[in-house]
Write a protein that holds these residues in place. Structure first.
Motif, PDB file in Angstrom:
ATOM      1  N   ALA A  63      -1.077  -4.769  -3.749  1.00  0.00           N
ATOM      2  CA  ALA A  63      -1.914  -3.557  -3.732  1.00  0.00           C
ATOM      3  C   ALA A  63      -2.817  -3.548  -2.506  1.00  0.00           C
ATOM      4  O   ALA A  63      -2.978  -2.514  -1.835  1.00  0.00           O
ATOM      5  CB  ALA A  63      -2.744  -3.485  -5.010  1.00  0.00           C
ATOM      6  N   ASN A  64      -3.424  -4.722  -2.174  1.00  0.00           N
ATOM      7  CA  ASN A  64      -4.273  -4.821  -0.979  1.00  0.00           C
ATOM      8  C   ASN A  64      -3.496  -4.501   0.286  1.00  0.00           C
ATOM      9  O   ASN A  64      -3.995  -3.827   1.195  1.00  0.00           O
ATOM     10  CB  ASN A  64      -4.872  -6.227  -0.882  1.00  0.00           C
ATOM     11  N   ALA A  65      -2.247  -5.012   0.354  1.00  0.00           N
ATOM     12  CA  ALA A  65      -1.417  -4.766   1.537  1.00  0.00           C
ATOM     13  C   ALA A  65      -1.104  -3.278   1.674  1.00  0.00           C
ATOM     14  O   ALA A  65      -1.187  -2.707   2.766  1.00  0.00           O
ATOM     15  CB  ALA A  65      -0.124  -5.575   1.451  1.00  0.00           C
ATOM     16  N   TYR A  66      -0.717  -2.633   0.567  1.00  0.00           N
ATOM     17  CA  TYR A  66      -0.452  -1.190   0.609  1.00  0.00           C
ATOM     18  C   TYR A  66      -1.707  -0.428   1.038  1.00  0.00           C
ATOM     19  O   TYR A  66      -1.636   0.558   1.787  1.00  0.00           O
ATOM     20  CB  TYR A  66       0.015  -0.698  -0.756  1.00  0.00           C
ATOM     21  N   GLN A  67      -2.873  -0.874   0.556  1.00  0.00           N
ATOM     22  CA  GLN A  67      -4.129  -0.205   0.915  1.00  0.00           C
ATOM     23  C   GLN A  67      -4.384  -0.322   2.415  1.00  0.00           C
ATOM     24  O   GLN A  67      -4.775   0.655   3.068  1.00  0.00           O
ATOM     25  CB  GLN A  67      -5.285  -0.827   0.126  1.00  0.00           C
ATOM     26  N   ARG A  68      -4.135  -1.508   2.988  1.00  0.00           N
ATOM     27  CA  ARG A  68      -4.330  -1.694   4.436  1.00  0.00           C
ATOM     28  C   ARG A  68      -3.329  -0.874   5.243  1.00  0.00           C
ATOM     29  O   ARG A  68      -3.617  -0.457   6.357  1.00  0.00           O
ATOM     30  CB  ARG A  68      -4.165  -3.169   4.793  1.00  0.00           C
ATOM     31  N   GLY A 124      -2.296   2.020   4.413  1.00  0.00           N
ATOM     32  CA  GLY A 124      -2.573   3.435   4.217  1.00  0.00           C
ATOM     33  C   GLY A 124      -1.693   4.100   3.168  1.00  0.00           C
ATOM     34  O   GLY A 124      -1.743   5.317   3.002  1.00  0.00           O
ATOM     35  N   GLN A 125      -0.894   3.302   2.439  1.00  0.00           N
ATOM     36  CA  GLN A 125      -0.037   3.855   1.384  1.00  0.00           C
ATOM     37  C   GLN A 125      -0.823   3.804   0.070  1.00  0.00           C
ATOM     38  O   GLN A 125      -0.592   2.965  -0.805  1.00  0.00           O
ATOM     39  CB  GLN A 125       1.260   3.064   1.300  1.00  0.00           C
ATOM     40  N   LEU A 126      -1.776   4.754  -0.075  1.00  0.00           N
ATOM     41  CA  LEU A 126      -2.775   4.679  -1.136  1.00  0.00           C
ATOM     42  C   LEU A 126      -2.179   4.894  -2.520  1.00  0.00           C
ATOM     43  O   LEU A 126      -2.632   4.290  -3.498  1.00  0.00           O
ATOM     44  CB  LEU A 126      -3.883   5.703  -0.859  1.00  0.00           C
ATOM     45  N   ASP A 127      -1.182   5.776  -2.639  1.00  0.00           N
ATOM     46  CA  ASP A 127      -0.564   6.009  -3.948  1.00  0.00           C
ATOM     47  C   ASP A 127       0.071   4.726  -4.480  1.00  0.00           C
ATOM     48  O   ASP A 127      -0.089   4.371  -5.657  1.00  0.00           O
ATOM     49  CB  ASP A 127       0.491   7.119  -3.851  1.00  0.00           C
ATOM     50  N   LYS A 128       0.809   4.027  -3.601  1.00  0.00           N
ATOM     51  CA  LYS A 128       1.434   2.770  -4.015  1.00  0.00           C
ATOM     52  C   LYS A 128       0.364   1.723  -4.354  1.00  0.00           C
ATOM     53  O   LYS A 128       0.535   0.925  -5.298  1.00  0.00           O
ATOM     54  CB  LYS A 128       2.359   2.239  -2.915  1.00  0.00           C
ATOM     55  N   ALA A 129      -0.738   1.721  -3.594  1.00  0.00           N
ATOM     56  CA  ALA A 129      -1.803   0.752  -3.856  1.00  0.00           C
ATOM     57  C   ALA A 129      -2.394   0.970  -5.247  1.00  0.00           C
ATOM     58  O   ALA A 129      -2.581   0.017  -6.017  1.00  0.00           O
ATOM     59  CB  ALA A 129      -2.894   0.879  -2.790  1.00  0.00           C
TER      60      ALA A 129
END
Length: 634
Positions: free
Chosen positions: A114-119, A121-126
């Motif tokens: 989740a942290n990686a997706y957030q970094r 910019g893939q916020l929905d996946k995060a």
């Protein structure tokens, strides 16, 4: 020369990091594809490459080594901001822990993902991953699970804050404080968590320009200083309080806090935070240089955009340079995709080489293994050198091409705007001046006439701007032609319907003589826009009760479309430069004004899809425009 040397060193460092990441990735694939001695040696090589002592022995089984390697590699790639690899190996870890029923480590991998997706910019996946992590924590239960759930809620709140959903973010931060409960003064970890939540609430108030941000930011900084927080978080607290003081006009205190944060960042090698501080201080030149040197692409983009906004009024030339760099960074996303294909091929090649070399090591002596290692080092060095030169050549070629294109577009745009927008704007100003100066003396009839003139000039300006915007978009975006199959007769009908009111007022007869079943295969948006422009011109310059015909015929793999009218026609002098972007606009039969750029834009788009356009006209007799598009059976 110094800047060029720094650039070369930076590129060399980046390329070495890429090669190192590929090396680890390839070794892990060797480990996965083999058992026994070969897999064990590959695992040792991964630890050696990352630079750590092995946390397993020769007696460890394959699954134990795999899990330890996954944890090591995920942490390594996360610390090196290689979040694509973090996603890849976190997913492998989640699947493995799920298979063996280890919910706690499965939740840990899910939070890292989740942290990686957030970094990235893939916020929905995060958010999806954070919710999955919460579900796993509910299954685990216990005090540690509750702590992790609090961290998850805090991270989701950060996403809502970034998306501008302030009420939701604030509600979740208060939820974290509620879950934390009463904090003992001797509980350092809980007090530092509370400092984080206070800062986050301050950030929400700052985003809303709410002075309450000061109270939260002061409490956050006080707790961080009292319980000796990490330099990174202490810098964050100082920056938050500085912004809060700025909101309420305490500018001197705000500046002092920023200077203190900058001092801590420099003393502790926090270059990322140092760059952020320069952006917040408005020292964009330093921020751009530092972000460029350390490859902080997100901060570099932010600094370039802020510098452009600052300089566009006082120094347009410098602002344009910042804008061009910003555009080049956005375009580099496409280039990175192409480079990824090259890297994937190199990874596959390196994997095959290492599998062969590791298998041979079992049968060779220590001396032969040393020769193989030396050969591998030389090969990798040659690959690195070749990769560096190739990437430098490609980047230089792409940047030169983009700069030439941007300069040409800028010159064309300035010429078009100064030439084709000036006339209607001047007309509008003149009419408004006349109405204002003589408002009390001119009759209602004259006022209405003036308003009609304003309407005509405004509509002309609107038409001009729409065509200019279409052209500028395709020039800056370097848009790709997307051909598709469509019925040409139906497209012509659609264009006629959009101008039915004007056609009816002038009593024109518009004939759609395109065969009902004629199918074309081209970019439908380009064809529709060109037909609308040509039909609009034909309507404007046709006499009342005149006739307009639209025909099409197939010639080989092309369809030639003809738009003909029996209207005013065009003089020979104007006809010679009709497709020039500096062509002068004319008035229609009833005083309608042409855009002056419509035919130029149409010709540009037809050229882009590989077609041709020509025009024939006789003054007082009429005009015929022909253009070609691809047929269905091209």
């Amino acid at each position: 020369m110094k800047k060029a040397l720094l650039l070369v060193i930076s590129v060399l460092w980046m390329c070495l990091k890429i090669v190192e990441a590929q090396d680890i990735d390839s070794l892990y694939q060797v480990f996965e594809d083999n058992r026994g001695e070969v897999a064990y040696r590959a695992a040792l090589a991964i630890d050696e490459t990352i630079g750590r002592e092995p946390n397993f022995g020769s007696e460890s089984n394959h699954d134990d080594i795999k899990l330890k390697l996954l944890r090591t590699m995920i942490l390594y790639f996360f610390n090196n901001n290689d979040f694509q690899h973090v996603v890849q190996y976190s997913e492998v870890g989640i699947e493995h822990y799920d298979n063996i029923g280890d919910l706690f480590n499965q939740a840990g991998c899910t939070m890292t993902l989740a942290n990686a997706y957030q970094r990235l910019g893939q916020l929905d996946k995060a958010i999806d991953c954070y919710n999955q992590c919460n579900d796993l924590m509910d299954q685990i239960g216990g005090e540690m699970a509750e702590v992790n759930k609090r961290y998850v809620i805090n991270n989701i709140a950060e996403i809502h804050l970034a998306m501008g959903e302030y009420e939701t973010a604030e509600e979740m931060y208060y939820k974290c404080i509620e879950m934390l409960g009463t904090v003992d003064v001797n509980d350092t970890a809980s007090n530092l968590d509370l400092a984080t939540y206070y800062q986050n609430l301050a950030e929400v108030r700052i985003a809303q320009n709410n002075p309450e941000a000061v109270g939260f930011a002061e409490q956050s900084l006080e707790l961080s200083q009292k319980y000796e927080d990490t330099p990174h978080k202490l810098i964050n607290r100082l920056m938050a309080l500085s912004k809060a003081y700025g909101l309420v006009g305490r500018t001197e205190e705000s500046a002092e806090l920023m200077d203190e944060a900058l001092h801590i960042a420099k003393a502790n090698g926090e270059t990322f935070m140092e760059t952020s501080i320069y952006i917040q201080k408005g020292d964009y030149a330093k921020a751009i240089a530092m972000a460029d040197e350390n490859h902080y692409d997100e901060l570099l983009q932010e600094a370039l955009e802020s510098a452009y906004l600052l300089e566009r009024e006082r120094n347009p030339k410098l602002a344009l340079e910042y804008y061009e760099r910003s555009v080049m960074m956005k375009d580099s996303v496409f280039n990175e995709t192409q480079q990824q294909l090259i890297r994937d091929y190199q990874v596959r090649y390196a994997t095959q080489e290492k599998e062969h070399q590791l298998a041979m090591e079992q049968e060779k002596t220590k001396r032969n293994r040393l020769y193989v290692v030396v050969l591998m080092v030389i090969t990798i060095l040659l690959m690195v050198i070749a990769l560096i030169w190739y990437r430098l050549a490609m980047v230089r070629k792409k940047r030169n091409k983009e700069l030439v294109h941007l300069n040409e577009t800028k010159n064309h745009l300035l010429s078009i705007v100064s030439h084709d927008v000036k006339t209607p704007v001047s007309a509008i100003c003149q009419v408004l001046r006349g109405i204002i100066d003589g408002y009390d003396t001119i009759s209602d009839t004259d006022k209405k006439a003036h308003l009609m003139m304003l309407r005509s000039s405004s509509e002309a300006l609107k038409d001009r701007m729409e065509n200019i915007i279409r052209w500028v978009k395709q020039e800056l975006a370097n848009s790709v032609v997307t051909p598709e199959e469509f019925n040409l007769h139906q497209i012509v009908d659609e264009c006629i319907k959009t101008q039915e009111s004007v056609i009816g007022v002038k009593g024109l007869k518009v004939n759609n003589e395109v065969p009902n079943d004629l199918m074309a295969h081209d970019d439908i948006n380009v064809v529709r826009m060109v037909l609308q422009n040509l039909l609009g011109n034909a309507v404007k310059f046709s006499y009342p009760d005149g006739e307009i015909s639209i025909k099409a015929e197939t010639q080989g793999d092309r369809i030639w479309v003809t738009v003909a009218d029996n209207g005013m026609g065009i003089g020979e002098k104007k006809l010679d430069k009709i497709f020039n972007y500096m062509s002068t606009s004319s008035q229609g039969i009833n005083g309608e004004t042409g855009t002056g750029i419509g035919l130029f834009v149409s010709k540009q788009f037809i050229d882009k899809i590989g077609g041709e356009m020509s025009i024939e006209s006789t003054k007082g007799v009429g005009t015929t425009v022909r253009f070609s598009i691809h047929s269905k059976n091209k």
